[in-house]
Design an enzyme around this catalytic site. Structure first.
Site, PDB file in Angstrom:
ATOM      1  N   ASP A  36     -19.730  45.076  -2.455  1.00 45.19           N
ATOM      2  CA  ASP A  36     -18.966  44.188  -1.569  1.00 45.19           C
ATOM      3  C   ASP A  36     -17.497  44.110  -1.953  1.00 45.19           C
ATOM      4  O   ASP A  36     -17.086  44.595  -3.014  1.00 45.19           O
ATOM      5  CB  ASP A  36     -19.595  42.786  -1.550  1.00 45.19           C
ATOM      6  CG  ASP A  36     -20.000  42.296  -2.938  1.00 45.19           C
ATOM      7  OD1 ASP A  36     -19.482  42.821  -3.930  1.00 45.19           O
ATOM      8  OD2 ASP A  36     -20.845  41.388  -3.004  1.00 45.19           O
ATOM      9  N   ASN A  51     -26.830  30.286  -4.945  1.00 44.17           N
ATOM     10  CA  ASN A  51     -27.606  29.997  -3.735  1.00 44.17           C
ATOM     11  C   ASN A  51     -28.581  31.126  -3.410  1.00 44.17           C
ATOM     12  O   ASN A  51     -29.144  31.170  -2.324  1.00 44.17           O
ATOM     13  CB  ASN A  51     -26.653  29.775  -2.546  1.00 44.17           C
ATOM     14  CG  ASN A  51     -25.810  31.011  -2.241  1.00 44.17           C
ATOM     15  OD1 ASN A  51     -25.970  32.056  -2.870  1.00 44.17           O
ATOM     16  ND2 ASN A  51     -24.911  30.897  -1.267  1.00 44.17           N
ATOM     17  N   HIS A 101     -27.855  34.376  -3.196  1.00 38.97           N
ATOM     18  CA  HIS A 101     -27.334  35.557  -2.495  1.00 38.97           C
ATOM     19  C   HIS A 101     -27.375  36.787  -3.384  1.00 38.97           C
ATOM     20  O   HIS A 101     -27.319  36.696  -4.615  1.00 38.97           O
ATOM     21  CB  HIS A 101     -25.924  35.316  -1.915  1.00 38.97           C
ATOM     22  CG  HIS A 101     -24.799  35.271  -2.898  1.00 38.97           C
ATOM     23  ND1 HIS A 101     -23.658  34.529  -2.677  1.00 38.97           N
ATOM     24  CD2 HIS A 101     -24.590  35.885  -4.093  1.00 38.97           C
ATOM     25  CE1 HIS A 101     -22.831  34.689  -3.694  1.00 38.97           C
ATOM     26  NE2 HIS A 101     -23.364  35.510  -4.563  1.00 38.97           N
ATOM     27  N   GLU A 110     -25.571  36.115   2.298  1.00 36.34           N
ATOM     28  CA  GLU A 110     -25.760  34.693   2.035  1.00 36.34           C
ATOM     29  C   GLU A 110     -27.094  34.210   2.630  1.00 36.34           C
ATOM     30  O   GLU A 110     -27.691  34.894   3.469  1.00 36.34           O
ATOM     31  CB  GLU A 110     -24.597  33.911   2.671  1.00 36.34           C
ATOM     32  CG  GLU A 110     -23.219  34.263   2.104  1.00 36.34           C
ATOM     33  CD  GLU A 110     -22.934  33.608   0.743  1.00 36.34           C
ATOM     34  OE1 GLU A 110     -23.890  33.345  -0.010  1.00 36.34           O
ATOM     35  OE2 GLU A 110     -21.753  33.370   0.438  1.00 36.34           O
TER      36      GLU A 110
HETATM   37  C1  F6R Z   1     -20.700  40.770  -6.726  1.00 33.21           C
HETATM   38  C2  F6R Z   1     -21.786  40.262  -5.912  1.00 33.21           C
HETATM   39  C3  F6R Z   1     -22.313  38.870  -6.067  1.00 33.21           C
HETATM   40  C4  F6R Z   1     -22.451  38.436  -7.534  1.00 33.21           C
HETATM   41  C5  F6R Z   1     -22.977  37.003  -7.621  1.00 33.21           C
HETATM   42  C6  F6R Z   1     -23.031  36.521  -9.045  1.00 33.21           C
HETATM   43  O1  F6R Z   1     -20.389  42.095  -6.379  1.00 33.21           O
HETATM   44  O2  F6R Z   1     -22.255  40.961  -5.084  1.00 33.21           O
HETATM   45  O3  F6R Z   1     -23.584  38.789  -5.455  1.00 33.21           O
HETATM   46  O4  F6R Z   1     -23.323  39.303  -8.198  1.00 33.21           O
HETATM   47  O5  F6R Z   1     -22.150  36.156  -6.876  1.00 33.21           O
HETATM   48  O6  F6R Z   1     -21.747  36.461  -9.573  1.00 33.21           O
HETATM   49  P1  F6R Z   1     -21.485  36.248 -11.113  1.00 33.21           P
HETATM   50  O7  F6R Z   1     -22.058  37.433 -11.819  1.00 33.21           O
HETATM   51  O8  F6R Z   1     -19.984  36.183 -11.255  1.00 33.21           O
HETATM   52  O9  F6R Z   1     -22.168  34.982 -11.490  1.00 33.21           O
END
Ligand code: F6R
Length: 238
Positions: free
Chosen positions: A67, A130, A132, A137
Site C-alpha cells: 500500500d 482494527n 486491517h 479496513e
Molecule cells: C503497512 C500496512 C498496514 C500495517 C498495519 C500495522 O504497509 O499495510 O496494514 O501493517 O497498520 O502497522 P504497524 O506495524 O506500524 O503497527
C-alpha cells in the site's frame, strides 16, 4: 494458521527472519510481498544484516508492496516508497526496477498495479488495531482486489505518530492491495507486536471470519504463519 509466540520484539523479528530465509532459500526467483510500518522493521534489519554477511543476494528478487498513501509525493519522508528504500532496498543489491510500490488515486491505477502482482512466494503483513491488513479496513469485502481506500479514524489516529502527532497531516486515503490479492500469495507471514494489537489478533485467530476483522480472512488461506510477541498474544485463550 501456525502461530508462534515469542518473548519480545527482538525474538519475534528473529523468528520472522527464519521464515523469510526459508522462502529465499527455496525459490530461485522469489517474489516478496512487503509491508511497511513498525512491525517489519526488525525483520528488514535482519535481511540487510544477512545480505551484508553475503548470505543472500536479491538480484533475482521481485517485490510488491501492499500500500501507499494517496496524495503524498513519492519522495516525501513519510511515503511508503521512502520507507522501503530507507529500511531495505537501498541497503541490498535488488534492481530498483524489480521493486513495486503502488501509487495513484484512481481505480485505473489500482487495477494496473493489481494486474502486475503474480506468483507471490510470501506476503508479509502487519495488522492494524482494527484488524486491517494492508489498508483493507473493516467492512472491505473479502473478494476486493487492489483499490482506493478511505482510511478509518482508528488508522489515522494510529499513524499520526509519523506526522508530528497531528491527525490533520495524515493522508485520508490510500491505495491498497485487497484481501483477494493478498490471499493469492503462496504463503503469508503476519507479525504483530504489542498489547494494542491483542484484540485484533484474537479476532483474527479465534473469531469467526468476518469482514469486520479483515485479517480473519486469513483463516481461509492454506499456509499462514503468525508470529506474535507475548503482549500481542495476551488475549488468546490458550
Ligand atoms: C503497512 C500496512 C498496514 C500495517 C498495519 C500495522 O504497509 O499495510 O496494514 O501493517 O497498520 O502497522 P504497524 O506495524 O506500524 O503497527
Amino acid at each position: 494458521m501456525k502461530v508462534f509466540i515469542e518473548k519480545d520484539y527482538d525474538a519475534l523479528s528473529d523468528k520472522a527472519f527464519e521464515v523469510m530465509k526459508e522462502v529465499l532459500d527455496e525459490n530461485d526467483h522469489p517474489v516478496l510481498g512487503l509491508a511497511t510500518g513498525s512491525s517489519p522493521e526488525g525483520l528488514y534489519a535482519r535481511m540487510v544484516e544477512d545480505y551484508k554477511e553475503g548470505n543472500h543476494s536479491y538480484k533475482d528478487v521481485v517485490t510488491f508492496n501492499l500500500d501507499e498513501y494517496v496524495g503524498i509525493d513519492r519522495n516525501d519522508p513519510q511515503s511508503y516508497y521512502t520507507f522501503m528504500n530507507n529500511h531495505l532496498f537501498k541497503h541490498i543489491d535488488i534492481d530498483p526496477a524489480n521493486t513495486h510500490v503502488p501509487y495513484g488515486s484512481t481505480d485505473e491505477a489500482a487495477k494496473e498495479y493489481d494486474d502486475q502482482i503474480k506468483n507471490v512466494s510470501i506476503q508479509l503483513l502487519g495488522i492494524g488495531r482494527n484488524g486491517h491488513i494492508g489498508f483493507s479496513e473493516p467492512g472491505t469485502p473479502f473478494d476486493e482486489r487492489t483499490h482506493i481506500v478511505d482510511l478509518t479514524d482508528s488508522t489515522i489516529e494510529a499513524n499520526k505518530r509519523f506526522f508530528d502527532n497531528d491527525v490533520n497531516k495524515v493522508p485520508k486515503q490510500a491505495i491498497s492491495q485487497g484481501i483477494a490479492t493478498i490471499m493469492d500469495a503462496d504463503k503469508i507471514l503476519l507479525i504483530a507486536s504489542g498489547a494494542d494489537k491483542a484484540d485484533a489478533v484474537k479476532a483474527m485467530i479465534e473469531g469467526e471470519p468476518t469482514i469486520e476483522c479483515p485479517a480473519s480472512a486469513l483463516q481461509n488461506h492454506k499456509d499462514v504463519v503468525v508470529v506474535l510477541d507475548e503482549a500481542a498474544a495476551s488475549k488468546l485463550t490458550r
